[in-house]
Design an enzyme around this catalytic site. Structure first.
Site, PDB file in Angstrom:
ATOM      1  N   CYS A  92      97.575  10.270-153.968  1.00  0.00           N
ATOM      2  CA  CYS A  92      98.297   9.029-153.706  1.00  0.00           C
ATOM      3  C   CYS A  92      98.242   8.794-152.198  1.00  0.00           C
ATOM      4  CB  CYS A  92      99.737   9.160-154.193  1.00  0.00           C
ATOM      5  SG  CYS A  92     100.663   7.655-153.895  1.00  0.00           S
ATOM      6  N   GLY A  93      97.547   7.730-151.801  1.00  0.00           N
ATOM      7  CA  GLY A  93      97.339   7.476-150.371  1.00  0.00           C
ATOM      8  C   GLY A  93      98.623   7.100-149.659  1.00  0.00           C
ATOM      9  N   HIS A  94      99.361   6.147-150.238  1.00  0.00           N
ATOM     10  CA  HIS A  94     100.609   5.753-149.565  1.00  0.00           C
ATOM     11  C   HIS A  94     101.560   6.945-149.566  1.00  0.00           C
ATOM     12  CE1 HIS A  94     103.051   5.320-153.289  1.00  0.00           C
ATOM     13  NE2 HIS A  94     104.051   5.443-152.446  1.00  0.00           N
ATOM     14  N   HIS A 212      94.288   2.457-163.257  1.00  0.00           N
ATOM     15  CA  HIS A 212      94.699   1.498-162.217  1.00  0.00           C
ATOM     16  C   HIS A 212      93.760   0.286-162.289  1.00  0.00           C
ATOM     17  CE1 HIS A 212      96.399   5.219-160.570  1.00  0.00           C
ATOM     18  NE2 HIS A 212      97.137   4.492-159.749  1.00  0.00           N
ATOM     19  N   ASP A 238     101.657  -2.019-156.982  1.00  0.00           N
ATOM     20  CA  ASP A 238     101.755  -1.311-155.703  1.00  0.00           C
ATOM     21  C   ASP A 238     102.148  -2.301-154.615  1.00  0.00           C
ATOM     22  OD1 ASP A 238     101.444   0.339-153.472  1.00  0.00           O
ATOM     23  OD2 ASP A 238      99.729   1.380-154.356  1.00  0.00           O
ATOM     24  N   CYS A 242      97.594   0.239-151.559  1.00  0.00           N
ATOM     25  CA  CYS A 242      97.144   1.357-152.397  1.00  0.00           C
ATOM     26  C   CYS A 242      96.031   2.158-151.693  1.00  0.00           C
ATOM     27  CB  CYS A 242      96.655   0.876-153.767  1.00  0.00           C
ATOM     28  SG  CYS A 242      96.431   2.241-154.921  1.00  0.00           S
ATOM     29  N   GLY A 243      96.391   3.342-151.253  1.00  0.00           N
ATOM     30  CA  GLY A 243      95.421   4.155-150.507  1.00  0.00           C
ATOM     31  C   GLY A 243      94.228   4.567-151.339  1.00  0.00           C
ATOM     32  N   THR A 244      94.488   5.011-152.575  1.00  0.00           N
ATOM     33  CA  THR A 244      93.356   5.417-153.412  1.00  0.00           C
ATOM     34  C   THR A 244      92.575   4.186-153.886  1.00  0.00           C
ATOM     35  OG1 THR A 244      94.909   5.597-155.271  1.00  0.00           O
ATOM     36  CG2 THR A 244      94.323   7.643-154.148  1.00  0.00           C
TER      37      THR A 244
HETATM   38  O1  PYC Z   1      98.508   4.607-152.413  1.00  0.00           O
HETATM   39  O2  PYC Z   1      97.052   5.707-153.608  1.00  0.00           O
HETATM   40  C1  PYC Z   1      98.078   5.068-153.495  1.00  0.00           C
HETATM   41  C2  PYC Z   1      98.872   4.801-154.706  1.00  0.00           C
HETATM   42  C3  PYC Z   1      98.561   5.119-155.987  1.00  0.00           C
HETATM   43  C4  PYC Z   1      99.619   4.670-156.790  1.00  0.00           C
HETATM   44  C5  PYC Z   1     100.544   4.083-155.966  1.00  0.00           C
HETATM   45  N1  PYC Z   1     100.076   4.172-154.695  1.00  0.00           N
END
Ligand code: PYC
Length: 316
Positions: A92-94, A212, A238, A242-244
């Site tokens: 999870c990036g965030h 996703h 999100d 969303c980092g990923t």
């Molecule tokens: O930031 O990767 C992310 C992420 C995945 C689900 C919610 N945020």
């Protein structure tokens, strides 16, 4: 008065609007071994812990939990298992930015570079200021390009399938403008696409569920490159870009020759917050994304589950 059971100490933060709840202690004993094995143990034997921490009345659908664990690599500052209202996330990036800023807030790490172990690999995090971090994500790739789906109620939808630490279906033609007022319509459309992927048996590598869905459109701000809307597995959108999901986007741009290594990509979210991203190619030619964003602490709490509470494990 009933005695408090299983007090769970947490710190809440948000990364570009998206909440992260870091669990400091009070979590289950998951034993040793790889984080993947410990995640599987948590899912099999301690899922009620996930539910207590993240579901109402203690949590919310948008929140991502981050259980800190002893890492299995000596050079990692911590291990982390991410979870949400429906299950577990590989990365999870965030959340990784939220974890790094939380560790800095606690004085457990100083500005500089740390490594964090996740169930899908070790990531690098540079804490560039008290509230800013850059995540060097796991290698990301575009798995299939231009997959065409016939989606009931939407018609033909074209998208790419990519891995950015989670599986994404990325759609360039959003069904409507990517603004917060359209969140219900965007969520409905994303759910239809998810169902169509399932109905047609379309998956990520090795049969992995694509959980996703990501829409793209023009950014509101002149110095951003794109705006997105990401529907997460538990059907919350999100609030961050969303980092990923941004990593998956970089992999698709690289695959199409539309973004060079080191070139900046500014990804806006549906609420207008942003990540600044780029990628490098590893010696093996893999795409290694970097995602920068800000996180702020918004709470420190002791979650309590009293004996007799019918919703001690949340409202499932
Ligand atoms: O930031 O990767 C992310 C992420 C995945 C689900 C919610 N945020």
């Amino acid at each position: 008065m009933s005695k408090a059971l299983n007090a769970i100490r947490v710190i809440d933060s948000h990364t570009e609007g998206e909440p992260t709840r870091v669990v400091l202690d009070g979590g289950p004993d998951l034993g040793s071994g790889s984080l993947r094995a410990r995640l599987d143990r948590m899912a099999a034997a301690h899922d009620d812990f996930r539910q207590s921490v993240i579901l109402e009345p203690r949590g919310s659908d948008a929140m991502v939990g981050a259980l800190l664990c002893t890492p299995s690599y000596d050079d990692c500052a911590t291990g982390v298992i991410f979870f949400n209202n429906t299950g577990y996330l590989g990365m999870c990036g965030h959340g990784a930015i939220g974890v790094a800023v939380t560790l800095a807030y606690l004085g457990r790490v100083k500005p500089g570079d740390i490594r964090i172990e996740t169930p899908v690999g070790v990531i690098g995090v540079s804490l560039t200021a008290a509230n800013e971090a850059t995540v060097e994500n796991v290698s990301s790739y575009c798995y299939r390009r231009d997959v065409v789906l016939d989606v009931p109620g939407l018609g033909e939808v074209r998208g790419d399938i990519a891995w950015g630490g989670n599986w994404f279906f990325l759609v360039d033609e959003a069904p409507c403008e990517l603004i917060l007022e359209n969140e219900p319509a965007l969520t409905r459309a994303a759910l239809r696409i998810k169902r169509a992927l399932q109905a047609e048996g379309i998956t990520g590598m090795g049969g992995a569920e694509i959980d996703h869905i990501e829409f793209f459109g023009p950014p509101a701000s002149g110095d951003a490159h794109s705006r997105n809307f990401v529907l997460c597995p538990g059907n919350a959108y999100d609030r961050s870009p969303c980092g990923t999901g941004t990593s998956a986007k970089l992999a698709c741009l690289a695959e199409r020759g539309e973004l060079a290594p080191g070139e900046r990509w500014v990804q806006e979210s549906v609420i207008g917050s942003r990540f600044v991203a780029s990628y490098q190619r590893s010696e093996d030619g893999e795409i290694v994304p970097s995602i920068s964003g800000r996180a702020y602490i918004c709470g420190e709490s002791l979650l309590v589950r009293q004996a007799g509470d019918p919703f001690a494990s949340g409202i499932a």
